[in-house]
Write a protein that holds these residues in place. Structure first.
Motif, PDB file in Angstrom:
ATOM      1  N   MET A   1       0.782  -1.515  -0.001  1.00 52.40           N
ATOM      2  CA  MET A   1       0.711  -0.012   0.177  1.00 52.40           C
ATOM      3  C   MET A   1       1.163   1.416  -0.002  1.00 52.40           C
ATOM      4  SD  MET A   1      -2.960  -0.079   2.332  1.00 52.40           S
ATOM      5  CE  MET A   1      -4.884  -1.482   2.566  1.00 52.40           C
ATOM      6  N   ASP A   2       0.678   2.240  -1.472  1.00 53.80           N
ATOM      7  CA  ASP A   2       1.466   3.430  -1.158  1.00 53.80           C
ATOM      8  C   ASP A   2      -0.035   4.844   0.006  1.00 53.80           C
ATOM      9  OD1 ASP A   2       3.722   4.843  -2.055  1.00 53.80           O
ATOM     10  OD2 ASP A   2       2.480   5.763  -3.229  1.00 53.80           O
ATOM     11  N   VAL A   3       0.401   4.531   1.458  1.00 52.13           N
ATOM     12  CA  VAL A   3       0.214   5.523   1.679  1.00 52.13           C
ATOM     13  C   VAL A   3       1.202   5.334   3.096  1.00 52.13           C
ATOM     14  CG1 VAL A   3      -2.573   4.737   1.162  1.00 52.13           C
ATOM     15  CG2 VAL A   3      -1.858   4.252   3.098  1.00 52.13           C
ATOM     16  N   PRO A   4       0.779   6.942   3.344  1.00 48.85           N
ATOM     17  CA  PRO A   4       1.472   7.802   4.292  1.00 48.85           C
ATOM     18  C   PRO A   4       1.379   6.723   5.934  1.00 48.85           C
ATOM     19  CG  PRO A   4       0.291   9.432   3.844  1.00 48.85           C
ATOM     20  CD  PRO A   4       0.459   8.385   2.358  1.00 48.85           C
ATOM     21  N   THR A   5       1.790   5.541   6.481  1.00 52.59           N
ATOM     22  CA  THR A   5       1.585   4.925   7.051  1.00 52.59           C
ATOM     23  C   THR A   5       2.606   5.117   8.969  1.00 52.59           C
ATOM     24  OG1 THR A   5       1.528   3.589   5.613  1.00 52.59           O
ATOM     25  CG2 THR A   5       1.408   2.647   8.063  1.00 52.59           C
ATOM     26  N   GLY A   6       1.876   4.336   9.671  1.00 52.90           N
ATOM     27  CA  GLY A   6       2.651   5.727  10.979  1.00 52.90           C
ATOM     28  C   GLY A   6       2.657   4.308  11.790  1.00 52.90           C
ATOM     29  N   VAL A   7       3.201   3.558  12.875  1.00 53.16           N
ATOM     30  CA  VAL A   7       2.984   2.466  13.411  1.00 53.16           C
ATOM     31  C   VAL A   7       3.616   2.825  14.723  1.00 53.16           C
ATOM     32  CG1 VAL A   7       3.693  -0.226  14.435  1.00 53.16           C
ATOM     33  CG2 VAL A   7       3.725   0.541  11.556  1.00 53.16           C
ATOM     34  N   GLN A  15       0.301  -9.177  19.859  1.00 53.51           N
ATOM     35  CA  GLN A  15       0.681  -9.301  18.104  1.00 53.51           C
ATOM     36  C   GLN A  15       1.107  -8.195  17.641  1.00 53.51           C
ATOM     37  OE1 GLN A  15      -0.163 -11.888  16.142  1.00 53.51           O
ATOM     38  NE2 GLN A  15      -1.603 -13.314  17.858  1.00 53.51           N
ATOM     39  N   ARG A  16       2.447  -8.814  17.741  1.00 52.49           N
ATOM     40  CA  ARG A  16       3.834  -7.301  17.119  1.00 52.49           C
ATOM     41  C   ARG A  16       4.277  -7.503  15.940  1.00 52.49           C
ATOM     42  NH1 ARG A  16       6.172  -4.405  21.179  1.00 52.49           N
ATOM     43  NH2 ARG A  16       7.790  -4.161  19.529  1.00 52.49           N
ATOM     44  N   VAL A  17       4.032  -6.625  15.223  1.00 54.40           N
ATOM     45  CA  VAL A  17       4.700  -6.788  13.751  1.00 54.40           C
ATOM     46  C   VAL A  17       5.875  -6.617  13.235  1.00 54.40           C
ATOM     47  CG1 VAL A  17       3.922  -6.827  11.713  1.00 54.40           C
ATOM     48  CG2 VAL A  17       2.174  -6.656  13.428  1.00 54.40           C
ATOM     49  N   PRO A  18       6.883  -7.685  12.771  1.00 56.06           N
ATOM     50  CA  PRO A  18       8.279  -7.341  12.868  1.00 56.06           C
ATOM     51  C   PRO A  18       8.279  -5.669  12.014  1.00 56.06           C
ATOM     52  CG  PRO A  18       7.660  -9.641  11.863  1.00 56.06           C
ATOM     53  CD  PRO A  18       6.499  -9.266  12.644  1.00 56.06           C
ATOM     54  N   ARG A  19       8.936  -4.929  12.084  1.00 54.01           N
ATOM     55  CA  ARG A  19       9.022  -4.057  10.928  1.00 54.01           C
ATOM     56  C   ARG A  19       9.598  -4.191   9.196  1.00 54.01           C
ATOM     57  NH1 ARG A  19      12.084   1.806  11.873  1.00 54.01           N
ATOM     58  NH2 ARG A  19      11.875   2.302   9.586  1.00 54.01           N
ATOM     59  N   PRO A  20      10.234  -5.463   8.710  1.00 53.06           N
ATOM     60  CA  PRO A  20      10.607  -5.436   7.699  1.00 53.06           C
ATOM     61  C   PRO A  20       9.081  -5.947   6.652  1.00 53.06           C
ATOM     62  CG  PRO A  20      11.765  -7.088   8.328  1.00 53.06           C
ATOM     63  CD  PRO A  20      10.980  -5.940   9.899  1.00 53.06           C
ATOM     64  N   TRP A  21       8.321  -6.853   7.465  1.00 50.10           N
ATOM     65  CA  TRP A  21       6.785  -6.808   7.363  1.00 50.10           C
ATOM     66  C   TRP A  21       6.097  -5.695   6.706  1.00 50.10           C
ATOM     67  CZ3 TRP A  21       2.167  -6.367   8.246  1.00 50.10           C
ATOM     68  CH2 TRP A  21       0.836  -7.493   7.291  1.00 50.10           C
ATOM     69  N   VAL A  22       6.584  -5.296   7.974  1.00 49.33           N
ATOM     70  CA  VAL A  22       4.829  -3.302   7.638  1.00 49.33           C
ATOM     71  C   VAL A  22       5.322  -3.149   6.145  1.00 49.33           C
ATOM     72  CG1 VAL A  22       4.463  -1.669   8.572  1.00 49.33           C
ATOM     73  CG2 VAL A  22       4.497  -3.311  10.291  1.00 49.33           C
ATOM     74  N   THR A  27       4.586   0.588   1.705  1.00 54.83           N
ATOM     75  CA  THR A  27       5.869   1.379   1.242  1.00 54.83           C
ATOM     76  C   THR A  27       6.116   2.757   1.718  1.00 54.83           C
ATOM     77  OG1 THR A  27       4.741   1.921  -1.094  1.00 54.83           O
ATOM     78  CG2 THR A  27       5.461  -0.579  -0.804  1.00 54.83           C
ATOM     79  N   ASP A  28       5.326   3.578   2.121  1.00 53.58           N
ATOM     80  CA  ASP A  28       5.241   5.039   2.453  1.00 53.58           C
ATOM     81  C   ASP A  28       5.715   4.717   4.346  1.00 53.58           C
ATOM     82  OD1 ASP A  28       5.641   7.651   2.641  1.00 53.58           O
ATOM     83  OD2 ASP A  28       3.778   8.022   1.815  1.00 53.58           O
ATOM     84  N   LEU A  29       6.512   3.697   5.011  1.00 53.27           N
ATOM     85  CA  LEU A  29       6.694   3.944   6.105  1.00 53.27           C
ATOM     86  C   LEU A  29       6.871   5.586   6.781  1.00 53.27           C
ATOM     87  CD1 LEU A  29       5.371   2.942   9.025  1.00 53.27           C
ATOM     88  CD2 LEU A  29       7.612   1.583   8.884  1.00 53.27           C
ATOM     89  N   ARG A  30       6.484   6.052   7.253  1.00 52.06           N
ATOM     90  CA  ARG A  30       6.911   7.364   7.576  1.00 52.06           C
ATOM     91  C   ARG A  30       7.015   7.328   8.631  1.00 52.06           C
ATOM     92  NH1 ARG A  30       4.394  12.476   4.552  1.00 52.06           N
ATOM     93  NH2 ARG A  30       3.628  11.116   2.481  1.00 52.06           N
TER      94      ARG A  30
END
Length: 82
Positions: A1-7, A15-22, A27-30
C-alpha cells in the motif's frame, strides 16, 4: 500500500508485527515507534503516550501550509459553502 503509514508497537501488544513485514506491505512508512509502556488498549492504558504517538505521526504528514509557525497549530479551516 502506498499511503502514509505510522506504527506504534506497544510492548504488551499480543500480536507484534516485524518492521520488515510492515515495510514490504506499506511502502510509505513514515513513522515507527516502540513506546516503553502500553498494550492492546494503549489509548485507555496510557492515553498521554498514545496521543503523543498519534500527534508525532500526523506532524509528519500534515501539509506544511496548514501549520501555524507561531504555535504549530493548524490554521482554521474555512467551512465549505455550496
Amino acid at each position: 500500500m502506498d499511503v502514509p503509514t505510522g506504527v506504534a508497537q506497544f510492548p504488551a501488544e499480543p500480536q507484534r508485527v516485524p518492521r520488515p513485514w510492515v515495510e514490504q506491505r506499506f511502502t510509505d512508512l513514515r513513522y515507527w515507534s516502540e513506546p516503553k509502556v502500553g498494550g492492546h488498549f494503549a489509548s485507555m492504558e496510557q492515553p498521554e503516550t498514545f496521543v503523543d504517538e498519534v500527534r508525532a505521526f500526523f506532524r509528519l504528514v500534515r501539509p506544511a501550509s496548514r501549520r501555524d509557525p507561531a504555535g504549530g497549530r493548524p490554521d482554521p479551516v474555512e467551512p465549505r459553502v455550496d
